[in-house]
Motif scaffolding. Structure first.
Motif, short mmCIF file in Angstrom:
data_model
loop_
_atom_site.label_atom_id
_atom_site.label_comp_id
_atom_site.label_asym_id
_atom_site.label_seq_id
_atom_site.Cartn_x
_atom_site.Cartn_y
_atom_site.Cartn_z
N ILE A 70 -8.42 6.06 -8.87
CA ILE A 70 -9.76 5.48 -8.84
C ILE A 70 -9.77 4.24 -9.72
N LEU A 71 -10.22 3.12 -9.17
CA LEU A 71 -10.34 1.88 -9.93
C LEU A 71 -11.73 1.82 -10.55
N THR A 125 -11.26 -6.70 -5.77
CA THR A 125 -10.56 -6.29 -6.99
C THR A 125 -9.59 -5.16 -6.68
N LEU A 126 -10.02 -4.21 -5.84
CA LEU A 126 -9.13 -3.12 -5.43
C LEU A 126 -7.92 -3.67 -4.68
N ASP A 127 -8.13 -4.58 -3.74
CA ASP A 127 -7.02 -5.17 -2.99
C ASP A 127 -6.03 -5.87 -3.92
N THR A 128 -6.57 -6.56 -4.94
CA THR A 128 -5.71 -7.27 -5.89
C THR A 128 -4.84 -6.29 -6.66
N ILE A 151 -5.03 2.94 -3.82
CA ILE A 151 -6.19 3.29 -4.62
C ILE A 151 -7.25 3.88 -3.70
N ASP A 152 -7.63 5.12 -3.99
CA ASP A 152 -8.53 5.85 -3.10
C ASP A 152 -9.96 5.33 -3.14
#
Length: 583
Positions: A139-140, A227-230, A239-240
């Motif tokens: 989890i981010l 941000t998740l893609d980065t 990242i779920d």
């Protein structure tokens, strides 16, 4: 005027026809009606006795009994009436409670703000399930510096920032192992220069080209999904979900929890200095203090008094560890009242990726952490080096050390010494078991079909052209004459050898023979249910040359130089940078 629904207070009595059989609800009628047990001679029709029905043949279908029979029958009817009345009340209560619960549940869900998980460039692959069918959870967690609300502006920041795109000034990856026996939180400093992939803002539809800049700018280039893609591009970790909170949300959550204990080694006051503007306003006496609300936000924002962004990250980790200890001490994971209070605050404060956009799913996520022992929860900051383009203000991921950290998380391997020692012991037993079971010999090199894939572009830099063909030729010189290069590119930060799950033990020993021939570590071997052949994916760590670059030794401590904090350590205390110590 409307009638009262209370029996005997203006309601009109229901009248039963003489020949209508008795109903079980007779006891609910008013005294002016025809209920049983009235005084004789009252002019009402009864069932025998003075004023009862005149003697005569029984009505069709009824037998006339003596007083004892009538008494037993009346008692049975009375018990049935009581039972049905209780049942009706219980049913009403259950329905009312259920309806209220449903309404409250929907209320909580309606408060929860949701967004797309990805901004269009999520490319990492999920980790394969372990033998028990479990997968790790990633989890981010994002802290936004947005001042685009009165509440956020009041809590800190310049009015000049109102209307500007928000920055992701806090970014942490929570990794929970597949067996839920250990967890890690890793921060990437906001001033880390990285490759941000192309993103599309899910709200406006605005498109942003790929760029190389500070990681905190990713939030303004397509929201939390960008941000998740980065992160996925940098780490190769699937990242779920993501969760995001702003200043006001931090204050609300801190209040709901009831505060957490923090510690400083000196009196501190983080105020503006002549050449260093800004400051969080944090003011504490040396020693331990329980903080909450605005003071908790000041702690989390303090940078100058803790010397740098790295010091701030360490303080944030200390606070999170303290919060987890506090929640465990309150039995918050099992106390329904505490959970409801926290749920109310969380749904008001958080934004989450849409696939976890219900209270139930958030609750289920919280339960994933319930059984992780405190001494198996570590929080740390990514290993880094000064950025040659701006060494005083920016950093880059540290080659080798950062790669190893991401590799350990991708492979769901523990970061702490206790976990690594247990893993080594388990591996030793497995090897002994395989030897005792007379494991199969690897197939001859010239009998193995090997597919070579060029995955060198996983780090955001253009892939090395012709790399799959070059490694194919290298394999053929080593006897793997059936090696072929794939036309389609892949993506891998570190080189790996994948064998099909259906190949079992034979597939594993064949893959290990390939890694040995190329000088790859045994940890490069992966099993997958999505491949049907032995596959070598050349990663970004091996762009050139015939010899695989020497990686960090397996016994290198991945926590070294990362400001690591263990959740079981209640004595952790922050050093205060000398200009901010108060006499």
């Amino acid at each position: 005027m409307g009638r009262s629904s209370t029996p005997g207070e203006g309601t009109r009595p229901r009248v039963r026809h003489d020949r209508q059989p008795d109903r079980d609800d007779d006891s609910h009628r008013s005294g002016s009606g025809e209920g049983r047990g009235s005084a004789p001679g009252g002019g009402r029709r009864g069932r025998g006795g003075d004023g009862g029905r005149p003697p005569g043949p029984p009505e069709s279908g009824h037998r006339r009994g003596g007083p004892a029979r009538r008494s037993r029958r009346s008692a049975k009817r009375g018990k049935r009436r009581i039972f049905r009345w209780i049942s009706s009340v219980l049913a009403l209560l259950i329905l009312a409670t259920g309806a209220a619960g449903y309404v409250y549940y929907e209320h909580l869900n309606s408060q929860l703000r949701k967004g797309k998980r990805s901004a269009g460039n999520s490319g990492a692959q999920k980790t394969e399930p372990n033998a028990a069918g479990q997968t790790p959870l990633n989890i981010l967690m994002i802290g936004s510096d947005s001042r685009n609300s009165a509440a956020n502006l009041k809590l800190g920041g310049s009015k000049k920032s109102v209307g500007a795109k928000p920055l992701a000034d806090v970014q942490m990856l929570l990794h929970v192992s597949a067996d839920r026996k250990n967890a890690s939180v890793v921060s990437i400093p906001r001033d880390t220069r990285v490759d941000i992939p192309a993103c599309v803002d899910p709200k406006s539809g605005e498109e942003f080209a790929a760029t190389n800049t500070l990681i905190n700018e990713s939030l303004g280039r397509g929201g939390a999904g960008c941000t998740l893609d980065t992160w996925e591009k940098i780490t190769g970790i699937y990242i779920d979900h993501w969760m995001m909170v702003d200043f006001a949300g931090v204050v609300s959550m801190a209040d709901a929890i009831g505060g957490a204990w923090v510690c400083v080694n000196d009196d501190v006051y983080d105020l503006p200095k002549p050449r260093v503007p800004g400051g969080s306003g944090l003011r504490l006496k040396a020693g331990k203090t329980k903080i909450q609300g605005k003071q908790a936000l000041q702690w989390l924002r303090t940078r100058h008094a803790f010397e740098s962004d790295f010091g701030r990250a360490k303080a944030q980790h200390m606070y999170m560890n303290a919060v987890i200890r506090e929640l465990k001490s309150q039995n918050a994971f099992t106390d329904t009242g505490r959970l409801m209070n926290l749920a109310e605050t969380a749904t008001e404060s958080l934004q989450v990726s849409e696939e976890i956009g219900t209270v139930k799913k958030l609750f289920d996520l919280a339960m994933q952490l319930k059984n992780v022992p405190l001494d198996r929860l570590n929080m740390l900051t990514m290993p880094r080096i000064p950025d040659p383009l701006d060494p005083d203000a920016r950093v880059l991921p540290k080659p080798g050390a950062a790669d190893k950290l991401w590799s350990l998380l991708r492979d769901d391997r523990p970061l702490d010494k206790k976990g690594r020692d247990a893993e080594a012991e388990k591996l030793k037993k497995e090897q002994a078991k395989q030897e005792a079971a007379d494991a199969p010999d690897p197939a001859a090199a010239d009998a193995l079909d090997v597919t070579v894939v060029n995955g060198t572009g996983a780090d955001g830099v253009a892939a090395t052209q012709g790399r799959a063909g070059a490694i194919k030729e290298l394999l053929r010189t080593k006897g793997f004459t059936k090696a072929e290069s794939a036309q389609e590119p892949g993506s891998a930060l570190t080189t790996q050898v994948t064998y099909p799950k259906s190949a079992g033990a034979q597939g594993k020993v064949d893959a290990l023979s390939l890694t040995k021939a190329l000088g790859l570590p045994a940890s490069a071997v992966k099993v997958s249910s999505e491949t049907d052949s032995l596959t070598l994916t050349v990663g970004s760590d091996w762009r050139t040359g015939d010899a695989y670059p020497k990686a960090l030794d397996d016994d290198t401590d991945p926590l070294e130089g990362t400001e690591a904090e263990n959740a079981a350590n209640e004595e952790a205390c922050m050093d205060v940078y000398w200009p901010y110590r108060t006499p």
